[in-house]
Design a protein around this motif. Structure first.
Motif, PDB file in Angstrom:
ATOM      1  N   ARG A 246       8.343  10.676   2.819  1.00 60.04           N
ATOM      2  CA  ARG A 246       9.209  11.263   3.849  1.00 60.04           C
ATOM      3  C   ARG A 246       8.540  12.466   4.503  1.00 60.04           C
ATOM      4  O   ARG A 246       8.565  12.623   5.718  1.00 60.04           O
ATOM      5  CB  ARG A 246      10.530  11.691   3.208  1.00 60.04           C
ATOM      6  CG  ARG A 246      11.491  12.339   4.165  1.00 60.04           C
ATOM      7  CD  ARG A 246      12.765  12.720   3.446  1.00 60.04           C
ATOM      8  NE  ARG A 246      13.733  13.314   4.347  1.00 60.04           N
ATOM      9  CZ  ARG A 246      14.896  13.790   3.953  1.00 60.04           C
ATOM     10  NH1 ARG A 246      15.243  13.743   2.670  1.00 60.04           N
ATOM     11  NH2 ARG A 246      15.732  14.324   4.822  1.00 60.04           N
ATOM     12  N   ASN A 247       7.945  13.308   3.703  1.00 63.38           N
ATOM     13  CA  ASN A 247       7.298  14.515   4.209  1.00 63.38           C
ATOM     14  C   ASN A 247       5.784  14.333   4.197  1.00 63.38           C
ATOM     15  O   ASN A 247       5.256  13.516   3.446  1.00 63.38           O
ATOM     16  CB  ASN A 247       7.691  15.716   3.339  1.00 63.38           C
ATOM     17  CG  ASN A 247       9.189  15.958   3.347  1.00 63.38           C
ATOM     18  OD1 ASN A 247       9.799  16.011   4.402  1.00 63.38           O
ATOM     19  ND2 ASN A 247       9.781  16.064   2.179  1.00 63.38           N
ATOM     20  N   SER A 248       5.103  15.103   5.009  1.00 66.68           N
ATOM     21  CA  SER A 248       3.645  15.001   5.027  1.00 66.68           C
ATOM     22  C   SER A 248       3.087  15.465   3.689  1.00 66.68           C
ATOM     23  O   SER A 248       3.680  16.295   2.998  1.00 66.68           O
ATOM     24  CB  SER A 248       3.061  15.824   6.172  1.00 66.68           C
ATOM     25  OG  SER A 248       3.384  17.183   6.008  1.00 66.68           O
ATOM     26  N   LEU A 249       1.942  14.897   3.328  1.00 67.15           N
ATOM     27  CA  LEU A 249       1.306  15.203   2.054  1.00 67.15           C
ATOM     28  C   LEU A 249       0.045  16.020   2.270  1.00 67.15           C
ATOM     29  O   LEU A 249      -0.621  15.898   3.300  1.00 67.15           O
ATOM     30  CB  LEU A 249       0.929  13.898   1.339  1.00 67.15           C
ATOM     31  CG  LEU A 249       2.091  12.959   1.017  1.00 67.15           C
ATOM     32  CD1 LEU A 249       1.557  11.619   0.529  1.00 67.15           C
ATOM     33  CD2 LEU A 249       3.000  13.582  -0.021  1.00 67.15           C
TER      34      LEU A 249
ATOM     35  N   SER B 197       0.844  -1.188   0.000  1.00 70.07           N
ATOM     36  CA  SER B 197       0.000   0.000   0.000  1.00 70.07           C
ATOM     37  C   SER B 197       0.882   1.241   0.000  1.00 70.07           C
ATOM     38  O   SER B 197       1.946   1.260   0.603  1.00 70.07           O
ATOM     39  CB  SER B 197      -0.903   0.036   1.235  1.00 70.07           C
ATOM     40  OG  SER B 197      -1.780  -1.066   1.238  1.00 70.07           O
ATOM     41  N   SER B 198       0.383   2.269  -0.660  1.00 64.71           N
ATOM     42  CA  SER B 198       1.104   3.531  -0.728  1.00 64.71           C
ATOM     43  C   SER B 198       0.082   4.647  -0.514  1.00 64.71           C
ATOM     44  O   SER B 198      -0.466   5.187  -1.469  1.00 64.71           O
ATOM     45  CB  SER B 198       1.789   3.649  -2.093  1.00 64.71           C
ATOM     46  OG  SER B 198       2.723   4.675  -2.091  1.00 64.71           O
ATOM     47  N   PRO B 199      -0.209   4.987   0.751  1.00 62.33           N
ATOM     48  CA  PRO B 199      -1.232   5.997   1.011  1.00 62.33           C
ATOM     49  C   PRO B 199      -0.864   7.348   0.411  1.00 62.33           C
ATOM     50  O   PRO B 199       0.315   7.701   0.330  1.00 62.33           O
ATOM     51  CB  PRO B 199      -1.312   6.055   2.536  1.00 62.33           C
ATOM     52  CG  PRO B 199      -0.049   5.445   3.023  1.00 62.33           C
ATOM     53  CD  PRO B 199       0.435   4.513   1.969  1.00 62.33           C
ATOM     54  N   SER B 200      -1.898   8.078  -0.026  1.00 62.90           N
ATOM     55  CA  SER B 200      -1.668   9.309  -0.779  1.00 62.90           C
ATOM     56  C   SER B 200      -1.820  10.586   0.041  1.00 62.90           C
ATOM     57  O   SER B 200      -1.487  11.658  -0.438  1.00 62.90           O
ATOM     58  CB  SER B 200      -2.620   9.362  -1.968  1.00 62.90           C
ATOM     59  OG  SER B 200      -3.952   9.216  -1.515  1.00 62.90           O
ATOM     60  N   ASP B 201      -2.343  10.470   1.253  1.00 63.16           N
ATOM     61  CA  ASP B 201      -2.488  11.657   2.104  1.00 63.16           C
ATOM     62  C   ASP B 201      -2.719  11.205   3.540  1.00 63.16           C
ATOM     63  O   ASP B 201      -2.734  10.006   3.832  1.00 63.16           O
ATOM     64  CB  ASP B 201      -3.619  12.569   1.607  1.00 63.16           C
ATOM     65  CG  ASP B 201      -5.003  11.988   1.778  1.00 63.16           C
ATOM     66  OD1 ASP B 201      -5.151  10.811   2.176  1.00 63.16           O
ATOM     67  OD2 ASP B 201      -5.970  12.717   1.516  1.00 63.16           O
ATOM     68  N   GLY B 202      -2.905  12.153   4.447  1.00 64.57           N
ATOM     69  CA  GLY B 202      -3.098  11.829   5.860  1.00 64.57           C
ATOM     70  C   GLY B 202      -4.353  11.020   6.124  1.00 64.57           C
ATOM     71  O   GLY B 202      -4.348  10.101   6.950  1.00 64.57           O
TER      72      GLY B 202
END
Length: 115
Positions: A88-91, A60-65
């Motif tokens: 790495r950084n928040s989206l 899985s590769s979540p796209s946002d919080g």
């Protein structure tokens, strides 16, 4: 970091977790060029193709919080062998806080031709 939790641990993931079909969640941070500032040993462009060769592994590769929170809840409620690829950084949020992933689906990276 993503390169080290996937590429360097491949045999352990394959033999110790996947062959036993253990419900373990592996979290990798900084796929792609997420840590490019640290040099080429920290690039990770091939993790999906390599990890897709492991039987029983859900990627899985979540796209946002909000999708990350949903995935965390699914991990608790439905334990299985997973690789979660975190940036790495928040989206920035793509989905509303009230978006119902159960009704609309949550896309995972599936094995096959349509990756």
């Amino acid at each position: 970091m993503a390169p080290f939790i996937t590429l360097r641990c491949y045999e352990q993931l394959k033999c110790s977790l996947a062959m036993m079909n253990l419900p373990v969640t592996v979290v990798s941070v900084g796929p792609g060029l997420g840590y490019a500032d640290a040099g080429p040993t920290h690039y990770l462009n091939e993790d999906i193709s390599i990890m897709n060769s492991i039987v029983n592994l859900n990627i899985s590769s979540p796209s946002d919080g909000n999708s990350t929170k949903f995935l965390a809840q699914q991990t608790i409620e439905n334990p299985k062998l997973r690789l979660i690829r975190m940036e790495r950084n928040s989206l920035n949020d793509i989905y509303d806080k009230d978006y119902n992933f159960n009704n609309h689906g949550f896309e995972n990276i599936y094995k096959g031709k349509d990756i």
